[in-house]
Motif scaffolding. Sequence first.
Motif, PDB file in Angstrom:
ATOM      1  N   VAL A 111       0.838  -1.201   0.000  1.00 31.17           N
ATOM      2  CA  VAL A 111       0.000   0.000   0.000  1.00 31.17           C
ATOM      3  C   VAL A 111       0.874   1.252   0.000  1.00 31.17           C
ATOM      4  N   GLU A 112       1.819   1.324   0.919  1.00 32.67           N
ATOM      5  CA  GLU A 112       2.628   2.534   1.083  1.00 32.67           C
ATOM      6  C   GLU A 112       3.577   2.787  -0.086  1.00 32.67           C
ATOM      7  N   LEU A 113       4.259   1.770  -0.555  1.00 36.44           N
ATOM      8  CA  LEU A 113       5.297   1.968  -1.572  1.00 36.44           C
ATOM      9  C   LEU A 113       4.785   1.874  -3.000  1.00 36.44           C
ATOM     10  N   LEU A 114       3.747   1.062  -3.222  1.00 36.35           N
ATOM     11  CA  LEU A 114       3.281   0.819  -4.592  1.00 36.35           C
ATOM     12  C   LEU A 114       1.841   1.260  -4.830  1.00 36.35           C
ATOM     13  N   ALA A 115       1.215   1.846  -3.845  1.00 37.16           N
ATOM     14  CA  ALA A 115      -0.152   2.343  -3.968  1.00 37.16           C
ATOM     15  C   ALA A 115      -1.161   1.246  -4.314  1.00 37.16           C
ATOM     16  N   VAL A 116      -0.889   0.018  -3.847  1.00 39.77           N
ATOM     17  CA  VAL A 116      -1.882  -1.048  -3.999  1.00 39.77           C
ATOM     18  C   VAL A 116      -3.065  -0.688  -3.106  1.00 39.77           C
ATOM     19  N   SER A 117      -4.261  -0.823  -3.622  1.00 40.43           N
ATOM     20  CA  SER A 117      -5.455  -0.472  -2.871  1.00 40.43           C
ATOM     21  C   SER A 117      -5.717  -1.477  -1.752  1.00 40.43           C
ATOM     22  N   PRO A 118      -5.970  -0.989  -0.532  1.00 44.51           N
ATOM     23  CA  PRO A 118      -6.374  -1.898   0.538  1.00 44.51           C
ATOM     24  C   PRO A 118      -7.632  -2.689   0.172  1.00 44.51           C
ATOM     25  N   LEU A 119      -8.499  -2.092  -0.637  1.00 42.67           N
ATOM     26  CA  LEU A 119      -9.707  -2.802  -1.078  1.00 42.67           C
ATOM     27  C   LEU A 119      -9.350  -4.006  -1.951  1.00 42.67           C
ATOM     28  N   THR A 120      -8.353  -3.850  -2.798  1.00 46.66           N
ATOM     29  CA  THR A 120      -7.900  -4.969  -3.635  1.00 46.66           C
ATOM     30  C   THR A 120      -7.333  -6.074  -2.759  1.00 46.66           C
ATOM     31  N   LEU A 121      -6.510  -5.690  -1.793  1.00 45.30           N
ATOM     32  CA  LEU A 121      -5.926  -6.685  -0.897  1.00 45.30           C
ATOM     33  C   LEU A 121      -7.010  -7.397  -0.090  1.00 45.30           C
ATOM     34  N   HIS A 122      -8.010  -6.668   0.360  1.00 44.09           N
ATOM     35  CA  HIS A 122      -9.098  -7.275   1.123  1.00 44.09           C
ATOM     36  C   HIS A 122      -9.938  -8.220   0.248  1.00 44.09           C
ATOM     37  N   ALA A 123     -10.242  -7.782  -0.955  1.00 47.27           N
ATOM     38  CA  ALA A 123     -11.123  -8.570  -1.828  1.00 47.27           C
ATOM     39  C   ALA A 123     -10.422  -9.770  -2.460  1.00 47.27           C
ATOM     40  N   HIS A 124      -9.137  -9.626  -2.811  1.00 48.51           N
ATOM     41  CA  HIS A 124      -8.456 -10.667  -3.596  1.00 48.51           C
ATOM     42  C   HIS A 124      -7.249 -11.274  -2.908  1.00 48.51           C
ATOM     43  N   GLY A 125      -6.729 -10.595  -1.893  1.00 50.12           N
ATOM     44  CA  GLY A 125      -5.541 -11.079  -1.201  1.00 50.12           C
ATOM     45  C   GLY A 125      -4.267 -10.599  -1.873  1.00 50.12           C
ATOM     46  N   ALA A 126      -3.174 -10.724  -1.126  1.00 49.82           N
ATOM     47  CA  ALA A 126      -1.877 -10.297  -1.655  1.00 49.82           C
ATOM     48  C   ALA A 126      -1.427 -11.180  -2.808  1.00 49.82           C
ATOM     49  N   VAL A 127      -1.819 -12.438  -2.763  1.00 45.79           N
ATOM     50  CA  VAL A 127      -1.438 -13.371  -3.817  1.00 45.79           C
ATOM     51  C   VAL A 127      -2.603 -13.463  -4.800  1.00 45.79           C
ATOM     52  N   SER A 128      -2.602 -12.523  -5.732  1.00 50.03           N
ATOM     53  CA  SER A 128      -3.662 -12.468  -6.739  1.00 50.03           C
ATOM     54  C   SER A 128      -3.162 -11.675  -7.930  1.00 50.03           C
ATOM     55  N   GLU A 129      -3.720 -11.963  -9.057  1.00 53.86           N
ATOM     56  CA  GLU A 129      -3.356 -11.217 -10.264  1.00 53.86           C
ATOM     57  C   GLU A 129      -3.796  -9.760 -10.146  1.00 53.86           C
ATOM     58  N   GLU A 130      -4.883  -9.517  -9.420  1.00 53.45           N
ATOM     59  CA  GLU A 130      -5.342  -8.141  -9.224  1.00 53.45           C
ATOM     60  C   GLU A 130      -4.300  -7.326  -8.449  1.00 53.45           C
ATOM     61  N   THR A 131      -3.755  -7.926  -7.400  1.00 47.39           N
ATOM     62  CA  THR A 131      -2.734  -7.238  -6.613  1.00 47.39           C
ATOM     63  C   THR A 131      -1.458  -7.050  -7.427  1.00 47.39           C
ATOM     64  N   VAL A 132      -1.038  -8.070  -8.141  1.00 47.94           N
ATOM     65  CA  VAL A 132       0.169  -7.966  -8.963  1.00 47.94           C
ATOM     66  C   VAL A 132       0.008  -6.871 -10.022  1.00 47.94           C
ATOM     67  N   ARG A 133      -1.168  -6.767 -10.584  1.00 46.66           N
ATOM     68  CA  ARG A 133      -1.433  -5.709 -11.582  1.00 46.66           C
ATOM     69  C   ARG A 133      -1.237  -4.313 -10.949  1.00 46.66           C
ATOM     70  N   GLU A 134      -1.707  -4.151  -9.726  1.00 42.84           N
ATOM     71  CA  GLU A 134      -1.529  -2.866  -9.041  1.00 42.84           C
ATOM     72  C   GLU A 134      -0.082  -2.657  -8.605  1.00 42.84           C
ATOM     73  N   MET A 135       0.621  -3.724  -8.287  1.00 43.19           N
ATOM     74  CA  MET A 135       2.045  -3.608  -7.975  1.00 43.19           C
ATOM     75  C   MET A 135       2.813  -3.108  -9.196  1.00 43.19           C
TER      76      MET A 135
END
Length: 162
Positions: free
Chosen positions: A61-85
């Motif tokens: 969240v802090e360094l890459l601006a990954v949305s906390p909502l994405t992490l909550h909905a899909h988890g850290a291990v997800s293509e959605e999170t990797v896309r935001e990373m």
Amino acid sequence: MSDEFEDMARQLGALLAQRRWLLTTAESCTGGLVAGAVTAIAGSSAWFDRGFVTYSNEAKVELLAVSPLTLHAHGAVSEETVREMLAGALLKSVAHVALAVSGIAGPGGGTPDKPVGTVCFGWQRRGYPATCVTRHFDGDRQAVRAAAVRVALEGVSGLAAA
């Protein structure tokens, strides 16, 4: 670093240097191993901009601006999170291409939906859509992390060669 990773990183460097592209990495489960493989090559400063090791969700969240909502909905291990990373790494660097990796290296942390060995990858060229995939690797923590580095380097090499 293994000879295999050294060869892969050297070939990647040649591709990136030929295009005058810089690379950035956003890593979670690999903990900087991809950036380490790349920067083990003499002269990599000509084609490597920076690496982000964002092991915790807070760091993502802090360094890459990954949305906390994405992490909550899909988890850290997800293509959605990797896309935001990927998006965050490109936003916070001058790189032309980015790679991101997040997974469960083990031995704990797996679930029935995401067992140990599940790793999500992403690659993106600035201004183009991201490519994300999920792979499953067998073996212990070291084997999963090594497989993840291999796939990460192969993916960005494919992007640079296209």
